[in-house]
Design an enzyme around this catalytic site. Structure first.
Site, short mmCIF file in Angstrom:
data_model
loop_
_atom_site.label_atom_id
_atom_site.label_comp_id
_atom_site.label_asym_id
_atom_site.label_seq_id
_atom_site.Cartn_x
_atom_site.Cartn_y
_atom_site.Cartn_z
N HIS A 35 42.27 2.06 71.35
CA HIS A 35 41.33 3.17 71.10
C HIS A 35 41.54 4.29 72.11
O HIS A 35 40.60 4.99 72.47
CB HIS A 35 39.87 2.67 71.10
CG HIS A 35 39.57 1.82 69.89
ND1 HIS A 35 39.26 2.36 68.67
CD2 HIS A 35 39.55 0.48 69.73
CE1 HIS A 35 39.06 1.37 67.79
NE2 HIS A 35 39.25 0.22 68.42
N SER A 68 53.12 -4.53 43.46
CA SER A 68 53.15 -5.31 44.70
C SER A 68 53.08 -6.80 44.38
O SER A 68 52.18 -7.24 43.66
CB SER A 68 51.97 -4.94 45.60
OG SER A 68 51.86 -5.90 46.64
N ALA A 126 44.29 -7.53 58.94
CA ALA A 126 44.31 -8.36 60.15
C ALA A 126 44.56 -7.53 61.41
O ALA A 126 44.73 -8.06 62.49
CB ALA A 126 45.38 -9.44 60.03
N SER A 131 48.67 -1.08 56.53
CA SER A 131 48.62 0.20 55.83
C SER A 131 49.66 1.19 56.38
O SER A 131 50.36 1.84 55.60
CB SER A 131 47.21 0.80 55.84
OG SER A 131 46.79 1.07 57.14
N GLU A 163 46.60 8.66 56.10
CA GLU A 163 45.46 7.86 56.57
C GLU A 163 44.22 8.75 56.76
O GLU A 163 43.13 8.42 56.29
CB GLU A 163 45.87 7.24 57.91
CG GLU A 163 45.23 5.96 58.27
CD GLU A 163 45.72 4.79 57.43
OE1 GLU A 163 44.85 4.18 56.81
OE2 GLU A 163 46.92 4.48 57.40
N ASP A 175 49.91 3.64 65.19
CA ASP A 175 50.51 2.68 64.26
C ASP A 175 51.77 3.23 63.60
O ASP A 175 52.82 2.57 63.58
CB ASP A 175 49.50 2.28 63.18
CG ASP A 175 48.24 1.68 63.77
OD1 ASP A 175 48.24 1.38 64.98
OD2 ASP A 175 47.26 1.52 63.04
C1 GLA Z 1 43.88 1.35 64.50
C2 GLA Z 1 44.29 2.81 64.34
C3 GLA Z 1 45.07 3.30 65.56
C4 GLA Z 1 44.33 2.98 66.86
C5 GLA Z 1 43.87 1.52 66.89
C6 GLA Z 1 43.00 1.22 68.08
O1 GLA Z 1 45.01 0.55 64.50
O2 GLA Z 1 45.06 2.99 63.18
O3 GLA Z 1 45.31 4.69 65.44
O4 GLA Z 1 43.27 3.86 67.06
O5 GLA Z 1 43.16 1.17 65.71
O6 GLA Z 1 43.72 1.32 69.26
#
Ligand code: GLA
Length: 393
Positions: A35, A68, A126, A131, A163, A175
């Protein structure tokens, strides 16, 4: 499922003899720096060998057909290139649809439709970024199939845009970046404000990284994710009345402690505290990793979990039970939740010889407290999104 099984499925489902091209994008774990991405701080993720396979072949018309193997109940989902708007009925296929839409809107020459078969090995919901994985595999398949001149950074930013704007989750850049730029046996230290990054070799010697799935599924849409982000933004706004900063990630712990009384709401203050301390912890953790001081690295992971539990409040019974149980085992040097939290997965660095007893003991404690079992996987740090020629890894 093997390479040839996937090809056979593609030919069966789309009723063709054509040989599809095959692409892969991994999932990710985050070693530390949680975060912090949308707060302009640092993260230290790594891409893993679980991920999403996509087999594809362009069509002569303008139709796009998605299937899928993970969601056979939704059947073939179809749309036209001329209408790529979000459609709730299209369920999971909105992720690749969004990617096609934004790649086209940014000037990419995608004039014909395509058939795409997806197969994912990441457990959904999970916290291992299934995504972002489907977004990025769509990015590389479009790049490869239509010979597009797109650089990775641009593709990563478009994945985040899907997203944020198409799906409606205000997630950060971690991510898509980890998945787009992943490198075998390396973590990535990313400055989320500037997108400068460096690779850090992961040499664990007698240890392994275990992923522990709470099996408590969640989506970020129905979690408190967007609320956490809004709370941090409010804290930043309060501070900006007195400090010339663009993000919480610019603050040192000392600066934060000196100015935190300007944050009006007590809850927002706790959220901001986590963001600032976690950012510094991430930089310290990188340093320890580079020095080969795994014990110190592990301690920082533990501190990170406590901060996410007490100040950021995104852990919950399942993750706390698992991490607490992990800390109590012999041969463990660190454990924490990974990803957004609210359920999903934890990671632990465990001595190889102790893995069996670790899994048994943690699972026993977890099942007793929660009523169902946890799952365990060994994390293999693998390369980022790419075309694959030589079979399923
Ligand atoms: C998710 C979000 C990321 C990040 C994490 C927490 O994976 O997609 O951008 O904020 O939570 O670190």
């Amino acid at each position: 499922m093997s390479n040839s099984d996937l090809i056979q499925q593609f030919q069966l489902i789309f009723n063709t003899n054509a040989m599809p091209r095959m692409f892969f994008a991994p999932g990710r774990i985050n070693l530390i720096g949680e975060h912090t991405d949308y707060n302009g701080g640092h993260v230290l993720p790594a891409s893993i060998s679980f991920g999403t396979y996509a087999l594809t072949q362009p069509r002569d018309d303008e139709r796009v057909s998605f299937y899928s193997l993970n969601f056979p109940q939704t059947g073939i989902i179809e749309c036209e290139l001329s209408d790529l708007t979000y459609n709730p009925l299209h369920d999971w296929a909105n992720y690749p649809k969004g990617m096609i839409k934004y790649m086209r809107e940014s000037g990419m020459d995608i004039k014909t439709g395509m058939n795409i078969l997806f197969f994912g090995t990441i457990p959904n919901g999970a916290g291992l970024s299934s995504s972002a994985s489907i977004e990025m595999v769509t990015g590389v398949l479009l790049e490869g199939s239509y010979n597009l001149a797109i650089n990775r950074r641009q593709m990563i930013l478009l994945g985040q845009k899907v997203e944020n704007e198409y799906i409606g989750v205000n997630s950060g850049i971690m991510d898509q970046f980890a998945i787009g730029k992943g490198k075998k046996d390396h973590a990535i230290l990313l400055n989320c404000q500037t997108l400068e990054y460096q690779y850090a070799p992961i040499q664990l010697e007698k240890y392994v990284i275990l992923i522990i799935n709470t099996n408590k599924q969640r989506t970020l849409m129905n979690s408190q994710y967007n609320t956490r982000r809004a709370q941090c933004e409010q804290a930043l706004t309060d501070l900006q009345a007195f400090l010339p900063i663009q993000s919480l990630g610019e603050l040192t712990i000392e600066q934060f402690e000196q100015h935190k009384h300007f944050i009006k709401d007590e809850i927002n203050l706790k959220r901001a505290k986590h963001a600032v301390y976690e950012n510094e912890r991430t930089l310290k953790a990188l340093h320890q990793l580079q020095q080969g001081k795994l014990d110190a690295f592990g301690r920082l992971m533990n501190e990170s979990h406590l901060s996410l539990q007490q100040d950021y409040e995104v852990t919950g019974l399942e993750l706390d039970t698992i991490v607490q149980a992990a800390w109590e085992q012999t041969g463990v040097i660190g454990a924490r939740m990974t990803g957004a939290g609210f359920g999903g997965c934890a990671i632990a660095i465990v001595e190889k010889d102790m893995v069996e007893s670790f899994m048994e003991n943690v699972n026993k404690t977890y099942t007793k407290a929660v009523g169902y079992e946890a799952s365990f996987y060994k994390a293999t740090i693998a390369d980022g999104a790419r075309e694959i020629m030589d079979g399923v890894v």
